[in-house]
Write a protein that holds these residues in place. Sequence first.
Motif, PDB file in Angstrom:
ATOM      1  N   VAL A 168       9.019  19.173 -22.980  1.00 55.98           N
ATOM      2  CA  VAL A 168      10.123  18.315 -22.536  1.00 55.98           C
ATOM      3  C   VAL A 168       9.757  17.630 -21.220  1.00 55.98           C
ATOM      4  CG1 VAL A 168      12.501  18.324 -21.684  1.00 55.98           C
ATOM      5  CG2 VAL A 168      11.920  19.577 -23.763  1.00 55.98           C
ATOM      6  N   TYR A 169       9.074  18.356 -20.346  1.00 55.09           N
ATOM      7  CA  TYR A 169       8.652  17.775 -19.073  1.00 55.09           C
ATOM      8  C   TYR A 169       7.645  16.651 -19.315  1.00 55.09           C
ATOM      9  CZ  TYR A 169       7.104  17.431 -14.242  1.00 55.09           C
ATOM     10  OH  TYR A 169       6.801  16.952 -12.982  1.00 55.09           O
ATOM     11  N   ILE A 170       6.687  16.883 -20.225  1.00 54.92           N
ATOM     12  CA  ILE A 170       5.702  15.843 -20.536  1.00 54.92           C
ATOM     13  C   ILE A 170       6.397  14.603 -21.088  1.00 54.92           C
ATOM     14  CG2 ILE A 170       3.814  15.236 -22.101  1.00 54.92           C
ATOM     15  CD1 ILE A 170       2.826  18.120 -21.847  1.00 54.92           C
ATOM     16  N   GLN A 171       7.352  14.804 -22.007  1.00 55.07           N
ATOM     17  CA  GLN A 171       8.064  13.664 -22.592  1.00 55.07           C
ATOM     18  C   GLN A 171       8.876  12.918 -21.541  1.00 55.07           C
ATOM     19  OE1 GLN A 171       8.500  15.525 -27.114  1.00 55.07           O
ATOM     20  NE2 GLN A 171      10.254  15.512 -25.766  1.00 55.07           N
ATOM     21  N   GLU A 172       9.466  13.655 -20.620  1.00 60.65           N
ATOM     22  CA  GLU A 172      10.249  13.023 -19.551  1.00 60.65           C
ATOM     23  C   GLU A 172       9.359  12.179 -18.639  1.00 60.65           C
ATOM     24  OE1 GLU A 172      12.349  14.446 -15.399  1.00 60.65           O
ATOM     25  OE2 GLU A 172      12.318  15.835 -17.091  1.00 60.65           O
ATOM     26  N   TYR A 190       0.830  -1.207   0.000  1.00 55.99           N
ATOM     27  CA  TYR A 190       0.000   0.000   0.000  1.00 55.99           C
ATOM     28  C   TYR A 190       0.862   1.255   0.000  1.00 55.99           C
ATOM     29  CZ  TYR A 190      -4.163  -2.815   1.097  1.00 55.99           C
ATOM     30  OH  TYR A 190      -5.193  -3.710   1.067  1.00 55.99           O
ATOM     31  N   GLU A 191       1.902   1.248   0.822  1.00 59.77           N
ATOM     32  CA  GLU A 191       2.752   2.435   0.919  1.00 59.77           C
ATOM     33  C   GLU A 191       3.503   2.696  -0.375  1.00 59.77           C
ATOM     34  OE1 GLU A 191       5.047   1.607   4.394  1.00 59.77           O
ATOM     35  OE2 GLU A 191       3.651   2.685   5.713  1.00 59.77           O
ATOM     36  N   GLU A 192       3.921   1.612  -1.054  1.00 58.41           N
ATOM     37  CA  GLU A 192       4.579   1.778  -2.356  1.00 58.41           C
ATOM     38  C   GLU A 192       3.607   2.365  -3.379  1.00 58.41           C
ATOM     39  OE1 GLU A 192       6.203  -1.936  -3.510  1.00 58.41           O
ATOM     40  OE2 GLU A 192       7.725  -1.974  -1.920  1.00 58.41           O
ATOM     41  N   ARG A 193       2.367   1.873  -3.340  1.00 57.29           N
ATOM     42  CA  ARG A 193       1.356   2.409  -4.255  1.00 57.29           C
ATOM     43  C   ARG A 193       1.098   3.884  -3.963  1.00 57.29           C
ATOM     44  NH1 ARG A 193      -3.258  -2.344  -4.138  1.00 57.29           N
ATOM     45  NH2 ARG A 193      -2.051  -3.969  -5.194  1.00 57.29           N
ATOM     46  N   LYS A 194       0.985   4.210  -2.697  1.00 58.89           N
ATOM     47  CA  LYS A 194       0.741   5.605  -2.330  1.00 58.89           C
ATOM     48  C   LYS A 194       1.902   6.492  -2.767  1.00 58.89           C
ATOM     49  CE  LYS A 194      -0.398   8.710   1.494  1.00 58.89           C
ATOM     50  NZ  LYS A 194       0.690   9.644   1.262  1.00 58.89           N
ATOM     51  N   SER A 195       3.119   5.998  -2.598  1.00 60.80           N
ATOM     52  CA  SER A 195       4.286   6.761  -3.017  1.00 60.80           C
ATOM     53  C   SER A 195       4.240   7.038  -4.517  1.00 60.80           C
ATOM     54  CB  SER A 195       5.569   6.007  -2.654  1.00 60.80           C
ATOM     55  OG  SER A 195       6.702   6.709  -3.112  1.00 60.80           O
ATOM     56  N   THR A 196       3.801   6.042  -5.285  1.00 62.75           N
ATOM     57  CA  THR A 196       3.682   6.212  -6.732  1.00 62.75           C
ATOM     58  C   THR A 196       2.642   7.274  -7.073  1.00 62.75           C
ATOM     59  OG1 THR A 196       4.313   3.913  -7.136  1.00 62.75           O
ATOM     60  CG2 THR A 196       3.141   5.062  -8.909  1.00 62.75           C
ATOM     61  N   TRP A 197       1.490   7.211  -6.388  1.00 62.73           N
ATOM     62  CA  TRP A 197       0.446   8.205  -6.642  1.00 62.73           C
ATOM     63  C   TRP A 197       0.868   9.593  -6.156  1.00 62.73           C
ATOM     64  CZ3 TRP A 197      -3.184   7.578 -10.025  1.00 62.73           C
ATOM     65  CH2 TRP A 197      -3.672   6.299 -10.327  1.00 62.73           C
ATOM     66  N   ASP A 198       1.618   9.642  -5.056  1.00 56.20           N
ATOM     67  CA  ASP A 198       2.135  10.944  -4.584  1.00 56.20           C
ATOM     68  C   ASP A 198       3.055  11.565  -5.628  1.00 56.20           C
ATOM     69  OD1 ASP A 198       0.788  10.963  -2.177  1.00 56.20           O
ATOM     70  OD2 ASP A 198       2.420  10.031  -1.047  1.00 56.20           O
ATOM     71  N   GLU A 199       3.879  10.729  -6.262  1.00 58.19           N
ATOM     72  CA  GLU A 199       4.769  11.227  -7.310  1.00 58.19           C
ATOM     73  C   GLU A 199       3.959  11.744  -8.497  1.00 58.19           C
ATOM     74  OE1 GLU A 199       7.472   8.153  -8.335  1.00 58.19           O
ATOM     75  OE2 GLU A 199       8.482   8.124  -6.390  1.00 58.19           O
ATOM     76  N   LYS A 200       2.853  11.038  -8.820  1.00 58.92           N
ATOM     77  CA  LYS A 200       1.997  11.499  -9.916  1.00 58.92           C
ATOM     78  C   LYS A 200       1.365  12.842  -9.576  1.00 58.92           C
ATOM     79  CE  LYS A 200       0.760   7.057 -11.998  1.00 58.92           C
ATOM     80  NZ  LYS A 200      -0.354   6.164 -12.402  1.00 58.92           N
ATOM     81  N   LYS A 201       0.926  12.981  -8.321  1.00 63.69           N
ATOM     82  CA  LYS A 201       0.322  14.238  -7.907  1.00 63.69           C
ATOM     83  C   LYS A 201       1.323  15.382  -8.024  1.00 63.69           C
ATOM     84  CE  LYS A 201      -2.063  16.523  -4.081  1.00 63.69           C
ATOM     85  NZ  LYS A 201      -2.666  16.373  -2.743  1.00 63.69           N
ATOM     86  N   GLU A 202       2.532  15.150  -7.560  1.00 65.46           N
ATOM     87  CA  GLU A 202       3.567  16.177  -7.643  1.00 65.46           C
ATOM     88  C   GLU A 202       3.884  16.512  -9.097  1.00 65.46           C
ATOM     89  OE1 GLU A 202       8.186  17.014  -6.196  1.00 65.46           O
ATOM     90  OE2 GLU A 202       7.176  15.146  -5.664  1.00 65.46           O
ATOM     91  N   ALA A 203       3.945  15.471  -9.940  1.00 70.92           N
ATOM     92  CA  ALA A 203       4.245  15.687 -11.356  1.00 70.92           C
ATOM     93  C   ALA A 203       3.134  16.483 -12.040  1.00 70.92           C
ATOM     94  CB  ALA A 203       4.449  14.350 -12.064  1.00 70.92           C
ATOM     95  N   GLY A 237       1.139  18.617 -10.570  1.00 67.59           N
ATOM     96  CA  GLY A 237       1.245  19.979 -10.073  1.00 67.59           C
ATOM     97  C   GLY A 237       2.319  20.760 -10.808  1.00 67.59           C
ATOM     98  N   THR A 238       3.463  20.112 -11.033  1.00 66.96           N
ATOM     99  CA  THR A 238       4.548  20.765 -11.770  1.00 66.96           C
ATOM    100  C   THR A 238       4.129  21.037 -13.211  1.00 66.96           C
ATOM    101  OG1 THR A 238       6.199  19.661 -10.395  1.00 66.96           O
ATOM    102  CG2 THR A 238       6.955  20.558 -12.492  1.00 66.96           C
ATOM    103  N   LEU A 239       3.431  20.056 -13.827  1.00 64.12           N
ATOM    104  CA  LEU A 239       2.961  20.231 -15.197  1.00 64.12           C
ATOM    105  C   LEU A 239       1.968  21.393 -15.273  1.00 64.12           C
ATOM    106  CD1 LEU A 239       2.715  19.400 -18.139  1.00 64.12           C
ATOM    107  CD2 LEU A 239       1.018  17.680 -17.456  1.00 64.12           C
ATOM    108  N   GLU A 240       1.087  21.484 -14.288  1.00 60.21           N
ATOM    109  CA  GLU A 240       0.125  22.586 -14.260  1.00 60.21           C
ATOM    110  C   GLU A 240       0.844  23.929 -14.216  1.00 60.21           C
ATOM    111  OE1 GLU A 240      -3.922  23.846 -11.820  1.00 60.21           O
ATOM    112  OE2 GLU A 240      -2.362  22.703 -10.803  1.00 60.21           O
ATOM    113  N   THR A 241       1.904  24.015 -13.422  1.00 57.52           N
ATOM    114  CA  THR A 241       2.683  25.250 -13.329  1.00 57.52           C
ATOM    115  C   THR A 241       3.319  25.598 -14.672  1.00 57.52           C
ATOM    116  OG1 THR A 241       3.155  24.865 -10.990  1.00 57.52           O
ATOM    117  CG2 THR A 241       4.613  26.376 -12.162  1.00 57.52           C
TER     118      THR A 241
END
Length: 678
Positions: free
Chosen positions: A411-415, A33-46, A48-52
């Motif tokens: 470039v961020y989207i491609q990365e 569960y914690e690994e899954r949450k970490s993955t989703w947290d990374e998606k959320k951060e990504a 947010g950065t994409l939105e910026t």
Amino acid sequence: MSSLRLPGLLTGIDTKQLIAQLMEVERRTLNVYEERKSTWDEKKEALGTLETKLSGLRSSISTLSNATELRAFTSTSSDTDKVTAEASYNAFEGNHTVVVNQLATAERWVHTTGIEYAEDYIGAGTFIYSYDHQETTITTTATTTLEELVGLINNDANNPGVTASLLYYNSSYHLVLNGNNAGTDYAISINPSSTEVWQADSAFTASGDNATLSSKITELDQFSGTLEGGEVIEITGTDHSGNPITQVDLSITSNTKLTHLISEINDAFEGIAKATLVNGEIVLTDSTSGASDLSITLTYNANGSAAALTLPAMAVETEGGGTTANLADFAEADFTETQSAQDSQIRVDGYPSGAWISRSSNTIDDVISGVTLHLHDTTDAAGEEITMTRDIQSVKDKLTSMVDAYNLAIVYIQEKTGYNSALETAGTLMGDYVVSTIKSQIRNPLIAQTSGFVEDIDNILMPGQIGLELDKDGVLSLDTNIFDEAIAEDYMGVLALIGADKTGSSDSNTIEFYDASSNYTTAGNYDVEVTVSGGAITGAKIKLSTESTWRDATYSGNVVTGDSTFDDNGDPVYPENGLQLSIDLSQDGIFTATVRVKQGFAGAIEDSLNNMLKATTGSIQIDQEHVDDQIKDIQEKIELEEYRLAVREQRLIARFARLERTLALLQNQMAALGFDTA
């Protein structure tokens, strides 16, 4: 209270380590569960950065999405010590000759005699002065000093715009009164007594708020009914000496505003009194202080119309001569006018011949279209040359900023959506459908023919023709050589390709483009059919040229309007939303036309970004909400699992504690029976 832990003193077993090992096995589900949450947290951060980064792209591209505002100009002057200029987007190329006859100045009065010390008392009395047709009364006491008089004037809540100061000269301190504004409207006068002021007994209001000069009379709360023609406001009164003024009638139309009424009052009193609008109330101030027979009456004459207008009654608010100025040694004769308030005077391109254009400021923005003049000194009769030239570099700079912001996002989207073969890792957002569509949505306007642009009519059809190029990795660049050639050949065409904002045209003289909505009309080519019978429209239909199904359009008078239906999200249902066409009704028949609505590629990208970044219904927001839901769901599972593990651990601790106690009891019993337990 902490739980009892017995670390295997009797059994020789390290129960603490054993429990830890057992719990590690139990934690396998929690770890997942914690690994899954970490993955989703990374998606959320990504996300947010994409939105910026997308917001940054939108900011840069918004400066390009209106072709009119892209028309930038640089201005030069033949003598910057005399006159300079600034040109806005609605200026025009060319030269202008500006002759400056005089500069606007502010009025200045100096107390002639002066007082030896700033701390000297000036005595008790009343000091009255006027500025901008507003009178102010200052009251002093026997212990008021000259320095304190300055403070009384500057800190007075009713100060109309005069700054007082002290000038030390010839061993004396002199009171100085400076007008804060230039121009003949801003004269200072030292008055021997109060000036008569007439004021309305009530304010004009519009929707409950005090009306302003721009308020239309027909929109006032005091107006009712419908204008039928012939309605007037009659302005009558008397001057300072009681002589009747010539009556002035203001005809009321649907576009008559309060500013027109104030202007007509001032025309009626021809400089002998000044009318203003203060908090919705009409105020008329005499131009001469002292006892006055000034009066004003406003009368509404409907001339048979059913429309009604309630006008306020005008009455004396300040009696002329009612208050006498009696501060000793501070009468008008005790002051010297060292600088008179005057307007600036200019002549532009020889106009007006033999006369001058007057303004109350040395900054003039309403003589040359789109140009603000700054006057610094007078010129000779030949004047100075102001030259406006196209500012190509500003357009290039804005395109360069857009290119940089675009590449940061792409470039961020491609990365984040790609696969790193060297590290053998997938991007955080790989497989995210929303993000993958974002990439195509902001790229497509750069590689497709721009909406509404047609070959053989428009010289430039695609961004590539002005130097915008995408390489094999999707990175955007601007070839400045191609851009320079294109904009030199077709300046307006390049600006239109970049930022045409739903501008339109038609191939018919009967059906002509009238207007389109920047926000709602879809750019492209429309097929239109209109039926005219008996000088009136009897039918109209419309569709995009790429569609097969016609839709009925609404019509009123000679204007046809596309279907303006919106969905539950507030988005247009049909592409022609907001499109308006003007129809020639001089002949009957069934008429057809192709109507083009142009939108530059910058506006197309901006529209896509606006849809992505909407606060509640944007695709980025929806994607983020999905991620948040996943994180919330996993967090709830983690909390339940942590609770289960806590209960499980306590049970293991209790079990080993019971084992220790049981062994201790057996050892004690064996010792009592004489057995050696060592």
